[in-house]
Design a protein around this motif. Structure first.
Motif, PDB file in Angstrom:
ATOM      1  N   UNK A 176       0.836  -1.201   0.000  1.00 54.62           N
ATOM      2  CA  UNK A 176       0.000   0.000   0.000  1.00 54.62           C
ATOM      3  C   UNK A 176       0.870   1.250   0.000  1.00 54.62           C
ATOM      4  N   UNK A 177       1.904   1.224   0.819  1.00 57.26           N
ATOM      5  CA  UNK A 177       2.811   2.366   0.909  1.00 57.26           C
ATOM      6  C   UNK A 177       3.432   2.686  -0.447  1.00 57.26           C
ATOM      7  N   UNK A 178       3.890   1.646  -1.143  1.00 57.03           N
ATOM      8  CA  UNK A 178       4.532   1.863  -2.434  1.00 57.03           C
ATOM      9  C   UNK A 178       3.588   2.553  -3.405  1.00 57.03           C
ATOM     10  N   UNK A 179       2.361   2.083  -3.479  1.00 58.87           N
ATOM     11  CA  UNK A 179       1.412   2.654  -4.421  1.00 58.87           C
ATOM     12  C   UNK A 179       0.887   4.004  -3.962  1.00 58.87           C
ATOM     13  N   UNK A 180       0.437   4.066  -2.712  1.00 58.94           N
ATOM     14  CA  UNK A 180      -0.283   5.248  -2.253  1.00 58.94           C
ATOM     15  C   UNK A 180       0.636   6.409  -1.861  1.00 58.94           C
ATOM     16  N   UNK A 181       1.852   6.093  -1.420  1.00 54.16           N
ATOM     17  CA  UNK A 181       2.802   7.154  -1.083  1.00 54.16           C
ATOM     18  C   UNK A 181       3.822   7.350  -2.200  1.00 54.16           C
ATOM     19  N   UNK A 182       4.652   6.328  -2.426  1.00 60.92           N
ATOM     20  CA  UNK A 182       5.780   6.473  -3.349  1.00 60.92           C
ATOM     21  C   UNK A 182       5.344   6.784  -4.769  1.00 60.92           C
ATOM     22  N   UNK A 183       4.239   6.163  -5.215  1.00 57.53           N
ATOM     23  CA  UNK A 183       3.815   6.315  -6.604  1.00 57.53           C
ATOM     24  C   UNK A 183       2.641   7.269  -6.789  1.00 57.53           C
ATOM     25  N   UNK A 184       2.165   7.886  -5.716  1.00 57.63           N
ATOM     26  CA  UNK A 184       1.041   8.816  -5.843  1.00 57.63           C
ATOM     27  C   UNK A 184       1.277  10.089  -5.039  1.00 57.63           C
ATOM     28  N   UNK A 185       1.204   9.995  -3.719  1.00 60.61           N
ATOM     29  CA  UNK A 185       1.267  11.193  -2.868  1.00 60.61           C
ATOM     30  C   UNK A 185       2.570  11.955  -3.044  1.00 60.61           C
ATOM     31  N   UNK A 186       3.688  11.244  -3.180  1.00 60.75           N
ATOM     32  CA  UNK A 186       4.986  11.913  -3.300  1.00 60.75           C
ATOM     33  C   UNK A 186       5.036  12.863  -4.491  1.00 60.75           C
ATOM     34  N   UNK A 187       4.268  12.576  -5.539  1.00 64.71           N
ATOM     35  CA  UNK A 187       4.248  13.446  -6.712  1.00 64.71           C
ATOM     36  C   UNK A 187       3.453  14.723  -6.483  1.00 64.71           C
TER      37      UNK A 187
END
Length: 498
Positions: free
Chosen positions: A94-105
């Protein structure tokens, strides 16, 4: 406060808890009453109380009811992530998708400044004086510069490791079409910053330049070019994630991959290292780590909860591999190092008890002490960061990164052993004074450089703004697409990183 013209601080008659280079990692050093003399940024003497020859002007802190200890060295923290929230129940996927690949942008440079500043102050408040900061929000030059600015203003010591990675241009399919352009920006920035006083990013040398490299194995020629370049510039450490638990069962053998590529050296820190103990692991990787002098940075609290795999810090100690602890992110776990010590120690004790119970046996004594966890968070962390000659213990000649605990506090008044007290009972509330680089940055329980209420108010506004931007996306839909990609990658033997 000491007068601005006074560069000397005397810590008088405190109970000293520290390891030194000659102490075995699993030993329990003796504690003793000492006076500690600090001049400018250095510890110049540690001696019996009332035995030091003192200069004419000095500032005294009465430590008769205090414990004197080295500040914690956090070997893996994403400091900027104090500006994102609600991740405590996530798995690694979840972290990879929701943070690294979404929110971080969606995080602006100003958001990063506030998250970084708050994260640094949280670290200081809890007695952490040094972090190896895996900065994986290097979206632009401004993002990088604002994070450095915040770190400088906070007073924290940092090895600021700029990540060489880009954000996805598409989730389904997962694509990184602008990676070449982003790579040039990040590498040009690293080259430029490395020329700033040999990678010293602040005038006092507290913040230095490192690199975070999680794309090794995608393009071997590029791996060699980039890692060789940063080493030629004197940039260190180089840190990379290495997970291998149920959320990343790709069995990529990352240590062996770095070794076979000719990149494994003593400046490399593998965060988590759980792939070293996972199903289908390669036991020979331990020897590769030890022979190269490379290190492990374990973050046991989120490793257990998010599915990274089980903590390996004590296994590293047994095998002669340098090991330290970290919190990973304040958006997921405690911002303090105290839980990290407890999780590491109690997990390992539990594992040992469970192994004996399978044969209907029981341990007569716990062979691992509280003090051993304290070492992981102090001198062990300094060894991982490549700074044990300067930090991690209270010894003459070292930088003055010191924490004073209130030994009469509600949490600690019943404890006579500071190692046990700090590991099992202390919280940030018991951290009364923090000194970094010879400067008092927390005094009698209060942060000195910044007004926390003002920082917190701005931080909350920034968090709300990030949440509003994220709300335009269906995170669960993106997560489903990412899980499909993750399964495909696992079949190809490629490991996820956080």
């Amino acid at each position: 406060m000491p007068p601005k013209t006074c560069s000397t601080i005397l810590l008088r008659n405190g109970l000293l808890a520290t390891y030194s280079k000659g102490d075995d990692p699993l030993s329990v050093p003796a504690t003793r009453r000492v006076d500690v003399l600090i001049e400018d940024d250095r510890i110049v003497d540690v001696a019996e109380p009332n035995s030091l020859k003192l200069p004419q002007y000095y500032f005294v802190i009465d430590c008769s009811n205090k414990w004197i200890a080295p500040g914690f060295v956090d070997t893996h923290r994403h400091v900027w992530m104090s500006v994102v929230n609600d991740q405590e129940d996530w798995t690694l996927s979840e972290y990879l998708c929701k943070l690294s690949w979404t929110t971080a942008a969606l995080v602006t440079a100003e958001d990063v400044y506030l998250g970084q500043l708050a994260g640094c102050l949280q670290a200081i408040h809890g007695g952490t004086t040094t972090v190896v900061d895996h900065f994986h929000c290097a979206n632009s030059v401004d993002h990088i510069e604002q994070a450095i600015r915040a770190t400088d203003e906070s007073g924290l010591r940092s090895m600021f490791c700029i990540a060489r990675q880009s954000l996805p241009t598409s989730i389904d399919p997962l694509e990184f079409d602008d990676d070449e352009e982003v790579s040039k920006m990040q590498m040009d920035t690293i080259v430029r910053l490395s020329s700033r006083d040999k990678g010293r990013l602040t005038a006092d040398g507290r913040v230095t330049l490192g690199m975070a490299y999680d794309v090794q194995g995608i393009n071997s020629a590029e791996d060699t070019r980039i890692v060789s370049l940063v080493r030629s510039l004197g940039v260190r450490p180089i840190t990379a994630h290495y997970v291998g638990g149920p959320q990343a069962p790709a069995y990529s053998k990352k240590v062996r991959a770095w070794s076979e590529a000719g990149l494994l050296k003593d400046d490399v820190i593998f965060s988590h290292g759980s792939g070293l103990m996972h199903k289908r692991c390669d036991p020979d990787e331990w020897k590769l780590l030890k022979d190269a002098g490379a290190s492990i940075a374990s973050t046991p609290e989120d490793e257990l909860g998010m599915g990274h795999g089980n903590p390996v810090a004590y296994e590293a100690v047994r095998r002669g591999v340098k090991a330290g602890l970290g919190i990973d992110s304040a958006s997921i776990t405690s911002a303090e190092m105290f839980p990290a010590m407890r999780f590491a120690l109690q997990w390992e004790r539990g594992r040992m008890h469970e192994a004996l119970a399978k044969d209907d046996q029981a341990a007569r004594y716990n062979s691992l002490t509280a003090a051993s966890a304290f070492r992981l968070a102090t001198l062990g962390g300094a060894e991982v960061a490549g700074r044990s000659s300067d930090i991690g213990s209270i010894e003459a000649g070292k930088l003055a990164d010191i924490v004073l605990y209130n030994a009469e506090s509600i949490n600690l008044a019943h404890c006579h052993d500071p190692f046990k007290g700090i590991v099992f009972h202390a919280t940030a509330a018991d951290v009364e004074w923090v000194i970094i680089n010879g400067e008092i940055v927390k005094r009698e329980g209060n942060l000195v450089r910044k007004n926390w209420e003002e920082v917190a108010d701005a931080l909350r506004r920034s968090i709300r703004a990030v949440q509003e931007r994220v709300a335009q996306y269906d995170l669960d839909e993106r997560y489903a697409a990412a899980m499909k990609f993750k399964r495909d990658r696992a079949e190809d033997g490629v490991e996820a990183s956080d």
